[in-house]
Design a protein around this motif. Structure first.
Motif, PDB file in Angstrom:
ATOM      1  N   UNK A 275       0.828  -1.208   0.000  1.00  0.00           N
ATOM      2  CA  UNK A 275       0.000   0.000   0.000  1.00  0.00           C
ATOM      3  C   UNK A 275       0.863   1.260   0.000  1.00  0.00           C
ATOM      4  N   UNK A 276       1.959   1.232   0.770  1.00  0.00           N
ATOM      5  CA  UNK A 276       2.854   2.399   0.816  1.00  0.00           C
ATOM      6  C   UNK A 276       3.444   2.665  -0.577  1.00  0.00           C
ATOM      7  N   UNK A 277       3.900   1.616  -1.219  1.00  0.00           N
ATOM      8  CA  UNK A 277       4.482   1.751  -2.548  1.00  0.00           C
ATOM      9  C   UNK A 277       3.448   2.311  -3.530  1.00  0.00           C
ATOM     10  N   UNK A 278       2.264   1.758  -3.488  1.00  0.00           N
ATOM     11  CA  UNK A 278       1.215   2.206  -4.409  1.00  0.00           C
ATOM     12  C   UNK A 278       0.808   3.646  -4.104  1.00  0.00           C
ATOM     13  N   UNK A 279       0.759   4.014  -2.844  1.00  0.00           N
ATOM     14  CA  UNK A 279       0.386   5.376  -2.465  1.00  0.00           C
ATOM     15  C   UNK A 279       1.441   6.372  -2.943  1.00  0.00           C
ATOM     16  N   UNK A 280       2.707   5.965  -2.863  1.00  0.00           N
ATOM     17  CA  UNK A 280       3.785   6.841  -3.346  1.00  0.00           C
ATOM     18  C   UNK A 280       3.730   6.970  -4.870  1.00  0.00           C
TER      19      UNK A 280
ATOM     20  N   UNK B   7      -0.383   8.221  -5.572  1.00  0.00           N
ATOM     21  CA  UNK B   7      -0.880   9.321  -4.755  1.00  0.00           C
ATOM     22  C   UNK B   7      -2.256   9.074  -4.166  1.00  0.00           C
ATOM     23  N   UNK B   8      -2.804   7.890  -4.397  1.00  0.00           N
ATOM     24  CA  UNK B   8      -4.119   7.563  -3.825  1.00  0.00           C
ATOM     25  C   UNK B   8      -4.261   6.048  -3.710  1.00  0.00           C
ATOM     26  N   UNK B   9      -5.269   5.650  -2.956  1.00  0.00           N
ATOM     27  CA  UNK B   9      -5.599   4.234  -2.808  1.00  0.00           C
ATOM     28  C   UNK B   9      -7.091   4.064  -3.087  1.00  0.00           C
ATOM     29  N   UNK B  10      -7.463   2.868  -3.476  1.00  0.00           N
ATOM     30  CA  UNK B  10      -8.880   2.600  -3.735  1.00  0.00           C
ATOM     31  C   UNK B  10      -9.628   2.462  -2.424  1.00  0.00           C
TER      32      UNK B  10
END
Length: 140
Positions: free
Chosen positions: A29-34, A37-40
């Motif tokens: 999740x951290x990698x995807x957020x970086x 810039x957002x999460x589902x």
């Protein structure tokens, strides 16, 4: 995202990571957020579940995360419905043709239409009125 605004999602991700640095889900999740810039919404729900297990997580962060999740749109899929059949046999029409053929088995037009009826082919309104007319004239 603006710098002046507090980034609660980032703070919650960091707190979860500090609590359990080996958690692959949180790292993902951290990698995807970086990256994005957002999460589902589903990812944020999973993050909330993980964050609520962290003992020293501030309650206001959890509440803010929960409010963020509730603000997000939920895509609801309509349940699959069983469609009605493309063709429904008109039983009354079939009965009328059978009655005509009982009395006049060699009636060519009714024999033709009865075969069409038995093959589940769609009958035109003209053919239906024809059968009605034959029934009225021949069966009384």
């Amino acid at each position: 995202m603006s710098k002046s605004k507090l980034d609660i999602i980032d703070k919650v991700l960091e707190a979860c990571y500090k609590y359990n640095p080996d958690a692959l889900f949180v790292m993902s999740l951290m990698h995807q957020y970086e990256e994005r810039g957002s999460l589902s919404k589903k990812q944020l729900e999973g993050l909330l579940a993980k964050a609520s297990k962290v003992p020293d997580m501030p309650a206001n962060w959890l509440a803010t995360l929960e409010a963020t999740i509730h603000k997000m749109h939920t895509r609801a899929k309509d349940p699959a419905t069983a469609g009605k059949p493309l063709f429904e046999k008109d039983e009354a029409l079939g009965d009328k043709m059978e009655a005509i053929l009982q009395k006049y088995p060699a009636h060519k037009r009714v024999v033709f239409l009865f075969e069409k009826y038995n093959r589940n082919e769609v009958m035109s309104p003209l053919e239906k009125t024809e059968i009605e007319k034959f029934h009225k004239l021949l069966i009384r």
